[in-house]
Design a protein around this motif. Structure first.
Motif, mmCIF file in Angstrom:
data_model
loop_
_atom_site.group_PDB
_atom_site.id
_atom_site.type_symbol
_atom_site.label_atom_id
_atom_site.label_comp_id
_atom_site.label_asym_id
_atom_site.label_seq_id
_atom_site.Cartn_x
_atom_site.Cartn_y
_atom_site.Cartn_z
ATOM 1 N N ALA A 12 0.839 -1.211 0.000
ATOM 2 C CA ALA A 12 0.000 0.000 0.000
ATOM 3 C C ALA A 12 0.865 1.249 0.000
ATOM 4 O O ALA A 12 0.635 2.177 -0.780
ATOM 5 N N SER A 16 1.424 4.028 -2.827
ATOM 6 C CA SER A 16 1.138 5.400 -2.425
ATOM 7 C C SER A 16 2.234 6.346 -2.908
ATOM 8 O O SER A 16 1.955 7.420 -3.434
ATOM 9 N N ARG A 37 -7.746 12.530 -4.587
ATOM 10 C CA ARG A 37 -7.198 11.274 -4.077
ATOM 11 C C ARG A 37 -7.943 10.834 -2.823
ATOM 12 O O ARG A 37 -8.357 9.690 -2.692
ATOM 13 N N PHE A 38 -8.124 11.764 -1.887
ATOM 14 C CA PHE A 38 -8.764 11.389 -0.639
ATOM 15 C C PHE A 38 -10.284 11.354 -0.745
ATOM 16 O O PHE A 38 -10.934 10.643 0.026
ATOM 17 N N THR A 41 -10.742 7.858 -2.014
ATOM 18 C CA THR A 41 -10.423 6.938 -0.916
ATOM 19 C C THR A 41 -11.536 6.936 0.125
ATOM 20 O O THR A 41 -11.901 5.882 0.655
ATOM 21 N N SER A 42 -12.073 8.111 0.435
ATOM 22 C CA SER A 42 -13.152 8.208 1.428
ATOM 23 C C SER A 42 -14.399 7.472 0.968
ATOM 24 O O SER A 42 -15.035 6.761 1.754
ATOM 25 N N LEU A 44 -14.532 4.960 -1.101
ATOM 26 C CA LEU A 44 -14.221 3.532 -0.997
ATOM 27 C C LEU A 44 -14.273 3.064 0.461
ATOM 28 O O LEU A 44 -14.827 2.004 0.768
ATOM 29 N N MET A 45 -13.720 3.873 1.376
ATOM 30 C CA MET A 45 -13.737 3.523 2.796
ATOM 31 C C MET A 45 -15.163 3.397 3.320
ATOM 32 O O MET A 45 -15.499 2.455 4.040
#
Length: 172
Positions: A12, A16, A37-38, A41-42, A44-45
């Protein structure tokens, strides 16, 4: 052979740093790259948390904790790294970021008013000497790229300080 968790973490983080290099080299402003990017990611989280029935809400007393982690471990430190990679190779920045373990331990010892063990001190000295030997060739005063290298090194070190401060909050 490393445990599966350590292997996953290495993969990971490796990907990254690859993403950092790609995003820092694009024409998109770094802040926008970081936001997207975040954001992805958020999303997906949240999908994974919802599917695995993990708690998706926080208590009022946790809000400051999450804001601190968000700023130190997922925003400001990444932005500093993105800017650092504009001046130095991402691999150099990644190696400098390994100092976060040492810096976190030092900050934690001051915050928690405890002594640092001799093993940690010795390993920190050895690691810092190795890191210095790795970085020293970048610091060539006669080189035209000297100022860029210094900017990249300073930004990477600032990212380490920001991350280590956040790590103290999380207890990691």
């Amino acid at each position: 052979f490393p445990s599966h968790d350590k292997l996953r973490m290495c993969l990971a983080w490796g990907f990254s740093w690859f993403a950092v290099k790609m995003q820092a080299g694009s024409n998109v402003p770094l802040e926008i790259s970081l936001f997207y990017r975040f954001l992805l990611t958020s999303i997906l989280m949240f999908i994974i948390a919802k599917a695995s029935k993990h708690r998706l809400y926080c208590y009022k007393k946790e809000i400051a904790y999450f804001i601190t982690i968000g700023i130190t471990n997922f925003s400001l430190n990444f932005l500093l790294i993105y800017y650092a990679v504009k001046h130095i190779a991402s691999g150099v920045s990644a190696v400098i970021f390994s100092l976060s373990i040492i810096i976190s331990e030092i900050i934690s010892s001051f915050v928690n008013k405890r002594k640092i063990s001799k093993r940690v001190i010795i390993s920190s000295i050895i690691g810092t000497i190795g890191l210095t030997a790795f970085i020293l060739p970048l610091i060539n005063f006669n080189n035209q790229q000297y100022n860029d290298n210094i900017k990249g090194l300073i930004l990477s070190c600032l990212a380490v300080l920001v991350y280590a401060s956040g790590a103290i909050v999380t207890g990691k």
